[in-house]
Design an enzyme around this catalytic site. Sequence first.
Site, PDB file in Angstrom:
ATOM      1  N   SER A 154       7.212  39.702  19.281  1.00  5.36           N
ATOM      2  CA  SER A 154       7.435  40.214  17.935  1.00  5.36           C
ATOM      3  C   SER A 154       8.169  41.552  17.968  1.00  5.36           C
ATOM      4  O   SER A 154       8.034  42.327  18.919  1.00  5.36           O
ATOM      5  CB  SER A 154       6.098  40.403  17.213  1.00  5.36           C
ATOM      6  OG  SER A 154       5.464  39.161  17.031  1.00  5.36           O
TER       7      SER A 154
ATOM      8  N   GLN B  32       3.245  45.408  14.474  1.00  6.52           N
ATOM      9  CA  GLN B  32       3.869  44.476  15.409  1.00  6.52           C
ATOM     10  C   GLN B  32       3.397  44.736  16.837  1.00  6.52           C
ATOM     11  O   GLN B  32       3.221  43.792  17.615  1.00  6.52           O
ATOM     12  CB  GLN B  32       5.388  44.593  15.330  1.00  6.52           C
ATOM     13  CG  GLN B  32       5.961  44.087  14.035  1.00  6.52           C
ATOM     14  CD  GLN B  32       5.445  42.700  13.679  1.00  6.52           C
ATOM     15  OE1 GLN B  32       5.772  41.717  14.322  1.00  6.52           O
ATOM     16  NE2 GLN B  32       4.619  42.623  12.648  1.00  6.52           N
TER      17      GLN B  32
ATOM     18  N   HIS C  76      42.896   3.390  16.208  1.00  5.38           N
ATOM     19  CA  HIS C  76      42.652   4.255  15.057  1.00  5.38           C
ATOM     20  C   HIS C  76      43.800   4.125  14.053  1.00  5.38           C
ATOM     21  O   HIS C  76      43.581   4.000  12.847  1.00  5.38           O
ATOM     22  CB  HIS C  76      42.531   5.722  15.490  1.00  5.38           C
ATOM     23  CG  HIS C  76      41.196   6.098  16.049  1.00  5.38           C
ATOM     24  ND1 HIS C  76      40.727   5.618  17.234  1.00  5.38           N
ATOM     25  CD2 HIS C  76      40.234   6.928  15.554  1.00  5.38           C
ATOM     26  CE1 HIS C  76      39.524   6.135  17.468  1.00  5.38           C
ATOM     27  NE2 HIS C  76      39.201   6.946  16.458  1.00  5.38           N
TER      28      HIS C  76
ATOM     29  N   HIS D  43       0.482  42.685  18.342  1.00  4.30           N
ATOM     30  CA  HIS D  43       0.598  41.271  18.711  1.00  4.30           C
ATOM     31  C   HIS D  43       0.405  41.075  20.206  1.00  4.30           C
ATOM     32  O   HIS D  43      -0.372  40.235  20.642  1.00  4.30           O
ATOM     33  CB  HIS D  43       1.957  40.715  18.287  1.00  4.30           C
ATOM     34  CG  HIS D  43       2.006  40.270  16.863  1.00  4.30           C
ATOM     35  ND1 HIS D  43       1.262  39.218  16.401  1.00  4.30           N
ATOM     36  CD2 HIS D  43       2.712  40.730  15.809  1.00  4.30           C
ATOM     37  CE1 HIS D  43       1.511  39.044  15.108  1.00  4.30           C
ATOM     38  NE2 HIS D  43       2.379  39.957  14.730  1.00  4.30           N
TER      39      HIS D  43
ATOM     40  N   GLU E 137      47.753  11.203  19.145  1.00  4.75           N
ATOM     41  CA  GLU E 137      46.676  11.320  20.131  1.00  4.75           C
ATOM     42  C   GLU E 137      46.613  10.116  21.062  1.00  4.75           C
ATOM     43  O   GLU E 137      45.736  10.043  21.933  1.00  4.75           O
ATOM     44  CB  GLU E 137      45.333  11.498  19.411  1.00  4.75           C
ATOM     45  CG  GLU E 137      45.223  12.816  18.661  1.00  4.75           C
ATOM     46  CD  GLU E 137      43.857  13.029  18.021  1.00  4.75           C
ATOM     47  OE1 GLU E 137      43.033  12.088  18.029  1.00  4.75           O
ATOM     48  OE2 GLU E 137      43.619  14.139  17.524  1.00  4.75           O
TER      49      GLU E 137
ATOM     50  N   ASP F 128       4.405  38.778   6.479  1.00  5.66           N
ATOM     51  CA  ASP F 128       3.681  37.890   7.387  1.00  5.66           C
ATOM     52  C   ASP F 128       2.772  36.932   6.644  1.00  5.66           C
ATOM     53  O   ASP F 128       2.537  35.814   7.112  1.00  5.66           O
ATOM     54  CB  ASP F 128       2.827  38.727   8.358  1.00  5.66           C
ATOM     55  CG  ASP F 128       3.606  39.174   9.576  1.00  5.66           C
ATOM     56  OD1 ASP F 128       4.739  38.695   9.762  1.00  5.66           O
ATOM     57  OD2 ASP F 128       3.083  39.999  10.345  1.00  5.66           O
TER      58      ASP F 128
ATOM     59  N   TYR G  89       2.843  22.302  15.444  1.00  5.36           N
ATOM     60  CA  TYR G  89       1.908  22.784  16.458  1.00  5.36           C
ATOM     61  C   TYR G  89       1.238  24.055  15.946  1.00  5.36           C
ATOM     62  O   TYR G  89       1.913  24.991  15.498  1.00  5.36           O
ATOM     63  CB  TYR G  89       2.623  23.093  17.784  1.00  5.36           C
ATOM     64  CG  TYR G  89       1.628  23.361  18.897  1.00  5.36           C
ATOM     65  CD1 TYR G  89       1.237  22.346  19.756  1.00  5.36           C
ATOM     66  CD2 TYR G  89       1.042  24.617  19.053  1.00  5.36           C
ATOM     67  CE1 TYR G  89       0.294  22.561  20.748  1.00  5.36           C
ATOM     68  CE2 TYR G  89       0.100  24.849  20.030  1.00  5.36           C
ATOM     69  CZ  TYR G  89      -0.277  23.821  20.876  1.00  5.36           C
ATOM     70  OH  TYR G  89      -1.228  24.049  21.839  1.00  5.36           O
TER      71      TYR G  89
END
Length: 435
Positions: free
Chosen positions: A240, A262, A423, A265, A418, A364, A133
């Site tokens: 950020s 930062q 098994h 942002h 168990e 970045d 995206y």
Amino acid sequence: MALITRLSTQSESFNSALRTLLAFDASQDESIERATADILKNVQQHGDSAVLDYTQRFDRVSAPSVAALEIERREWLAALDQLPSGQRQALETAAERVRVYHDHQRAQTWTYTEADGTVLGQKVTPLDRVGLYVPGGKAAYPSSVLMNAVPAKVAGVPEVIMVTPTPDGVRNPMVLAAAAIGGVDRVWGIGGAQAVGALAYGTQTLSPVDKIVGPGNAYVAAAKRRVFGTVGIDMIAGPSEILIICDGATPADWIAMDLFSQAEHDEMAQAILLCPSASYLDEVEAAIARLLPTMPRADIIRASLAGRGALILVQDLDEACEIANNIAPEHLEISTENPQQWADKIRHAGAIFLGRYSSESLGDYCAGPNHVLPTSRTARFSSPLGVYDFQKRSSLIHVSQAGAQTLGRVAATLAYGEGLQAHAASAEYRLNLSN
């Protein structure tokens, strides 16, 4: 209101003040959650027709079919060819550096053989299809295309599908150019929660993917959270963050601008400086006041610094490292002499920038490591996006006849304990009971 909060670790109220500063309300807006749930349900049930409806409603783009919303490769290549040479060279340089770095992360299948001939190991395979995206319109980030697509291709993902909204039909040329450089396979001009739903569930035209990565708005984040489990996702990122540990010898203007990098942002971004020198914190605060009016995004920076920023006086750099581990920041700059000695004390950070010349902005765009990083203290238990996010691991177990004699008895004993008789019998069938 002060430009930025000043704190001292020697204050009795420091710990509570720091907790308040770090607090971030991550609760979801109920109206966004309801709208997202409706969109996803509609896309899941109606496929292409729902995607077309939402694309017309939200992006004001009408199309006769979802197939008509695909952006052909020739358009990406044209966008790449038409970029100014400086921009194209910068994108290509960044892509190559990201590729070289991520090559080192690629895991390989491995095995080992035990004395009785039993072979154990791990098979590493790439995901089949990944959805990327990418925000569109004004908030377009070609660097994010590279940071998401390149590791996927290094991992060996055969098909990377990019979706990006094109409000009013506007297609961002740098994003398309980055798709061409980054190795994206197909691009669709759709966005929002409907694009996430199409990637997760598939439609009559789009095949579902195995994992969805990449940033988006609140609706995209809510949609990614809801489809997790049907598909994988990278992370749900918060605002950020930058935390700087400085010994007081880096030019104050540099540090002020690193904080801005930062803070610009959004208003909820966080920028914090730790330093043992009160006079240096004064210098940085003065630099902030002087440089802030020159910034195009000054209003955003001002709100971020006033609301969530801080200049913190520490006793020494050891204490600064302790606080850094508590904060577990997305970006940590260690702007000191001999930065490695302090980096050795850091346990929790998304990315660590060592030395006075390692500005966070280089990470970045073009240093090479991924800029998709854990935020909101999640660096305590999670990692940057990487090749490993696009690979999965299958255990390999090839038991020899001799190995089955030993392992079968162990397994049967544990299975009986168990209460799982089938098994136990399954293991015992392989035993040579005459021995």
